[in-house]
Each structure stands twice: as structure tokens, then as C-alpha cells.
Enzyme design. Structure first.
Site, PDB file in Angstrom:
ATOM      1  N   ASP A 206       0.990  -1.643   0.171  1.00 20.04           N
ATOM      2  CA  ASP A 206       0.244  -0.350   0.184  1.00 20.04           C
ATOM      3  C   ASP A 206       0.819   1.254  -0.110  1.00 20.04           C
ATOM      4  OD1 ASP A 206      -2.318   1.726  -0.103  1.00 20.04           O
ATOM      5  OD2 ASP A 206      -2.581   1.544   1.866  1.00 20.04           O
ATOM      6  N   ASP A 227       3.614   1.590   8.145  1.00 24.24           N
ATOM      7  CA  ASP A 227       2.328   1.080   8.401  1.00 24.24           C
ATOM      8  C   ASP A 227       2.224  -0.447   6.977  1.00 24.24           C
ATOM      9  OD1 ASP A 227      -0.335  -0.408   7.937  1.00 24.24           O
ATOM     10  OD2 ASP A 227      -1.084   1.327   7.764  1.00 24.24           O
TER      11      ASP A 227
END
EC number: 2.7.11.1
Length: 335
Positions: A206, A227
Site C-alpha cells: 500500500d 504501515d
């Protein structure tokens, strides 16, 4: 590994429980708690009595198994061992990083400051490319066993089937969505056939600009990747195309700068360029299903009030029609 006795929502995750969970790890909070921008999980910055704040992430119940979360943590630690600027979960004395408290699973992270990178600057894009190339060089050394892959089945066929089986798309738009989404899947398949046998590797998954923090100066100047919650197996171009924006000429220039740095550390298979619009289309289908599958979470209607309206699905149909055409065009190519 199958998880048992887990809550099925965040309903019981009260501020008191959050602070108690952090303190169960041996830290002393000063009671300050700031909710950070996250919808899939719940993420908070927690003030410490005699130290800098830490970040705590509570994982969405029933999404990942413990094994899958630990695979991600292990990959990030592997990147850190290669001195790649990523933010890994803090470990306990026994080396574990996934923690449990009253049924919830969580991890602690050092707070990372920084701003979004400037994509208009060629040197910045090349710098980003170098570090993504380094991430992929490590990612190619092993494979995930538990975490799924990004491919037409997991990000296209399955989420489309879920949407068509549930009452989210308005009945008068359902035939149009069913038709154009099938055309999109057919176009995706042709793109994958043109690309051929692209070797999957462990990815960030992502890698948009919101997950890259830039430090201006000091020993740690440059990009820091955060993340890895969506880390999966997939083609390397997945971590590159989300950094591109603007018109075709802009994206060609950006891609050229990124690859100039990327190929210093990892070979780029140019046939992956056939997958850019296919992966963009898969993300669009997957995103609609992701919103629908999370709609019972009170945070989602509050954060995405425009979802599931007549206008929303009309726009998605038009968007997919545009993608069907783009997938038939010549692929984006560096200049």
C-alpha cells in the site's frame, strides 16, 4: 494459525482499555491519547510519563491470523537489519512483537515524524525509487506463507462476487455494474497475459505517499516507510504505480525518475508496465468491496458518508468504463 476467543469488532476498545493495554507492556502512560488516521485498524499516539510518545496499533479483529501479522513484523525487521528506513514493531524481551490484551491484538511502534515527499522533484523520486528497490531486493529473498497475494482473483474476482451477492449496489444500476466489472476483469486478464510470468515478491502493498514520511535533515534524512499492514505477495510494480499522478506525460516522467533509483538495487522487469492499469482497476474494485464489508463499523459511515449512494455507484461504473479503455491502450513507458 487460527485465532480463537477474539472479539468480532472494536466495540469494546475503550480509552481505558487502550491505556491499560499499553501499560501492560511495562510502559508508563501519562494519560494523553491522540487517535491517528486509520480505519482498518485503530491507531493511537500515547503520551509517556518520562519519554517520547509511542504509537499503538490495535488490529482489526478477525482480519489477519496471528501468523500473518507476525510474518509482516518479521519482514519489517528483516528490512531494518538491512538498514532500510522502515518503522518496525517494538519487541518484548523474548523477541515477540504481537501483543494481546483482553482479546485484542496490538503492537507498539516508535513515533515517526516527517512530511509527505515532493513528487515534483526528480531527486526525491529517485531517492524513493532506491529505497523501494532495496525493499524489493529483500522481499525477493523469501515468500510469505500465510499472507495472501495481490492478483486478479483476490483483488478482483472475489470482491466483485461479494458485492454482487450483497445489497449494496442499487437494483437499477446492478446490471450495468455487473457488465462493466466483468469487462474490467477480462481486460485485467489480458494485461496479465501480456505481462507474462512476473515473479511475485514480498511488497509494502500500500505504498502511497501517505505511507512515506520524509525527513529533511540529519542522519536519517530522506524517506521512511510506515504501515506494512497490507504487505502481501505481488508484482513489484504494485509499490511503484501509486506514487504516480497527473497526466500521462507527468506519470512517464515520474516513472523514469523512480526507476532510475530503483534499478540501482533491483532489476525491473519492463513487462510489468502492462500491469499498471490492471492493478489500478483491481484496486478500484477491491476498495468498493472493502468499504461495503466494513460498513457495520460505525467509523465507516462517519468517515465515508458519500459511500453507497446512487451517485457513488454511477461514478464507479463510469470509472470502470474508463479503465476498460485505458487497459487497451499502450502501457505507460518511462521516457
Amino acid at each position: 494459525m487460527t485465532n480463537t476467543n477474539l472479539p468480532d469488532s472494536f466495540a469494546g476498545l475503550t480509552p481505558e482499555l487502550v491505556l491499560d493495554a499499553v501499560e501492560s507492556s511495562g510502559l508508563r502512560s501519562d494519560g494523553r491519547m491522540l487517535a491517528l488516521n486509520s480505519y482498518e485498524n485503530r491507531v493511537y499516539q500515547i503520551g509517556m510519563e518520562d519519554d517520547v510518545p509511542v504509537v499503538v496499533k490495535f488490529y482489526r479483529p478477525l482480519r489477519w491470523t496471528d501468523t500473518a501479522i507476525n510474518e509482516e513484523h518479521d519482514f519489517v525487521r528483516e528490512l531494518l537489519q538491512h538498514e532500510i528506513p522502515v518503522v518496525g514493531a517494538m519487541q518484548t524481551a523474548d523477541g515477540s512483537s504481537l501483543r494481546h490484551y483482553q482479546g485484542f491484538r496490538f503492537a507498539l511502534f516508535a513515533r515517526q515524524s516527517g512530511r509527505a515527499p515532493e513528487t515534483g522533484d526528480a531527486a526525491t523520486l529517485e531517492w524513493l525509487g532506491r529505497f523501494i528497490g532495496r525493499i524489493h531486493a529483500v522481499g525477493a529473498l523469501a515468500s510469505y506463507r500465510e499472507r495472501p497475494a495481490i492478483n486478479p482473483e483476490t483483488f478482483g474476482v472475489q470482491p466483485r462476487a461479494w458485492l454482487l451477492a450483497h445489497d449494496f449496489i442499487p437494483p437499477d444500476l446492478l446490471p450495468a455494474y455487473e457488465s462493466v466489472s466483468q469487462q474490467a476483469l477480462d481486460g485485467i486478464q489480458r494485461c496479465y497475459e501480456r505481462a507474462g510470468d512476473v515473479q511475485p515478491l514480498r511488497l509494502h502493498g500500500d505504498c502511497h505517499l501517505g505511507n512515506v514520511l520524509w525527513l529533511e535533515s540529519g542522519a536519517q534524512a530522506g524517506p521512511h516507510f510506515v504501515d506494512f499492514d497490507d504487505s502481501r505477495m505481488g508484482p513489484g510494480i504494485q509499490d511503484l504505480w501509486m506514487l504516480l499522478s497527473g497526466d500521462r506525460q507527468d506519470m512517464q516522467r515520474q516513472l523514469t525518475d523512480i526507476l532510475a533509483g530503483y534499478e540501482d538495487f533491483f532489476e525491473f522487469e519492463s513487462r510489468q508496465l502492462y500491469l499498471i492499469e490492471a492493478l489500478r482497476t483491481l484496486r478500484l474494485i477491491h476498495y468498493s468491496a472493502w468499504l461495503a464489508q466494513r460498513w457495520s463499523d460505525p467509523a465507516f459511515p462517519a468517515a465515508f458518508p458519500w459511500f453507497n449512494s446512487q451517485r457513488y455507484w454511477q461514478d464507479r461504473i463510469l470509472e470502470l468504463r474508463e479503465q476498460v479503455a485505458l487497459m487497451e491502450d499502450a502501457p505507460l513507458w518511462p521516457v
